[in-house]
Design an enzyme around this catalytic site. Sequence first.
Site, PDB file in Angstrom:
ATOM      1  N   GLU A 169      80.225   0.594  21.884  1.00 58.32           N
ATOM      2  CA  GLU A 169      81.706   0.420  22.158  1.00 58.32           C
ATOM      3  C   GLU A 169      81.796  -0.629  23.566  1.00 58.32           C
ATOM      4  O   GLU A 169      82.597  -1.485  23.362  1.00 58.32           O
ATOM      5  CB  GLU A 169      82.487   1.571  22.510  1.00 58.32           C
ATOM      6  CG  GLU A 169      83.950   1.277  22.738  1.00 58.32           C
ATOM      7  CD  GLU A 169      84.595   2.525  21.930  1.00 58.32           C
ATOM      8  OE1 GLU A 169      84.443   3.365  21.855  1.00 58.32           O
ATOM      9  OE2 GLU A 169      85.667   2.002  21.127  1.00 58.32           O
ATOM     10  N   ASP A 170      81.137  -0.281  24.453  1.00 61.30           N
ATOM     11  CA  ASP A 170      81.654  -1.067  25.867  1.00 61.30           C
ATOM     12  C   ASP A 170      80.793  -2.303  26.014  1.00 61.30           C
ATOM     13  O   ASP A 170      80.888  -2.630  27.196  1.00 61.30           O
ATOM     14  CB  ASP A 170      81.805   0.042  26.976  1.00 61.30           C
ATOM     15  CG  ASP A 170      82.867   0.979  26.703  1.00 61.30           C
ATOM     16  OD1 ASP A 170      83.766   0.603  25.878  1.00 61.30           O
ATOM     17  OD2 ASP A 170      82.752   2.148  27.172  1.00 61.30           O
TER      18      ASP A 170
END
Length: 714
Positions: free
Chosen positions: A76-77
């Site tokens: 996600e990051d």
Amino acid sequence: MIRLNDIIESLLSYHPKADVRLVEKAYVYSAKAHQGQVRLSGEPYLSHPLEVAYLLTKMKMDEVCVAAGLLHDTLEDTSATEEELTRLFGEQVCNIVKGVTKISKIRFSSREQKQAENIRKMILAMASDIRVVLVKLADRLHNMRTLGFQKPEKQKIIAQETLDIYAPLAGRLGIYWLKAELEDLCFYYLDPEMYEKIKNAIAQRKEEQERFIKEVKEILEKELTKAGIKAHIKGRQKHLYSIYRKVMSKNIPVDQLHDIIGFRVIVDSVRECYETLGVVHSIWKQVPGRFKDYISLPKENMYQSLHTTVIGPYGQKMEIQIRTWEMDRIAEEGIAAHWKYKEGKGTKEADEKIFSWLRQIIEESQQHLSDSREFLENVKMNLNLFPEEVYVFTPKGEVKSFPKGATPVDFAYSIHSDIGDRCVAAKVDGRLVPLDYKLKSGSVVEIITSSKQHPSKDWLTFVKTPRARSKIRQWLRRHEREKSISLGKEMLEKAISQEHIKLGNKEEILTSIAAEMSLQSVEDLYAQIGIGSISANQVIGKIKQKLHIKESPLRLVTKLVNKIRKKKTETKGIKIKGLDDIVVHLAKCCYPIPGDPVIGFITRGKGITIHRYDCKSIKEADPIRLIDVTWESTDEQTYPAKLMVLSINKMGMLADISAAIAKKEANIISANVDSTADNKGIAFFTVEVKNLDHLNEVIRSIKRIKDIISAKRI
Ligand code: MN
């Protein structure tokens, strides 16, 4: 801050054969991926995955799960990709990280109880691997522990979501310490005043409580020793949120609440559990209705214990839980208690683990439970991965549950029957799918409608919900009715105009006719005509009766003649493959008779005309409209045939020919006599014969007459 060594040490403590290299590799990768990122607390971001991984070792997860915990935020990051994770850490790790990422994206908008239940089920269903849920729970616990760094509005939203979704999920998986900690953290952020009030009230009574715990333990130990039972007794304060719930449900002021200490008695065997219960009840008075036997009837997550509440030494209620060491371990560890690290390396297929766990539950339930089928059903419904259900979202984030195999049409009808009736396609996670697409848990479904669309019978072959099925059927019934109404109306109006009837008040007359025929309405009357159960002529007859229209003598005669004519030209001696009751006419050009090779020609609106196979008019006909026919042998009917007879021109010849024809029992319908330029007699006859043989007999009979030159069929 937790360090890699803490994690590895913790992992090896319960799983000595764990593949530590996988965890180390995941650590290095995660550190690199999150480099430069910081948490709201100001700590390096890496502290978060480290904490999550450590919590997972506290939940006694395997190295795959711990590695996934270290990597859980990389998709996600950071710039990490699924391909890379799979290549470096294997498919299982990648799938867990993917699952966690997917769940993180869900927006939990509603606080409604049912919605929360759906989401809990959905999360379990979505997680093809139960470890996804465990990583998510560890992630949430650490985020809750560090929630103080978030903005106040966000704190409340996250805390409420945790209380609605994740704490019950932890309870369902049997990890009660996690459930309790999550609940207390939520309580702190959702109602800080009440939290402080309860905390202070309890703190003030700390000494009193410790004395109380000591006293109870001494009494119990003494009595149990007398009974020959070796027991370990723990006294503990219940967690704040459960005390709060008691305060709220019983409406008692906090300082008057006494039921805040719980005791746990751990013994060696199930038999001793029941013996201990007997001892407890002999010392203190039992509170009726509070005894629960989770040993013979385990909770769906396999939690087992005896629970009882008694009136303690100072007249206050106290709850006592009695269980074996094994039951205690399961109650502490929850789902992880069923992981088997002794066998293999703990990297077995997740499914296998879940199923071995299920098998174990089944085996145990069979030992304890009379109705094991019901228990198993319970386990399947609540703990297994809900294989019979799918959970999807509306574009607004609402969760909807459907039976497995449900389609966008089921989804559309669950929103509104208009949307169902008009749906043409759907977008699932932004991708266009057909109407018979099978929905998958976790997808966002958007329905595309068109005003031109309507339900079709095909839909019934793939919809799964009773609602969609009945709505489609309803539409089809209604629509077919509309079709027969308009058809019936058209038929009746045509008949009325053919009969030259002038209807002054049509609606009134038809209403009364409908009523006479026990029909609800004129529409019903049209519908009945349309589907053919009432004929338009029947209705015409009734209209005439009502209007007192009498048939004129001329009309009656015409009708009669038409009837006769119809009889004459229609024939029953022809059989057509697969078609019964079809109107058949014999062609006027070639006058076929039985025995002639024939072919049928489909005429528009008049049925089928039968021609002789060699008839000229058929040669140019559209072959598509030709149909194979055969004669049916029947002597009842006669057929016209034309003959031409050439003879010497002399008196009495017509009478001789007529006699020859009559001798063969053929009727003469018409006869024309003339003479040719070279003074020969020529006669044309139309005779009725049964078939070709009959006709040939007639011809032979004519030819036997003296002075006949030729006789032939034309
Ligand atoms: Mn996280």
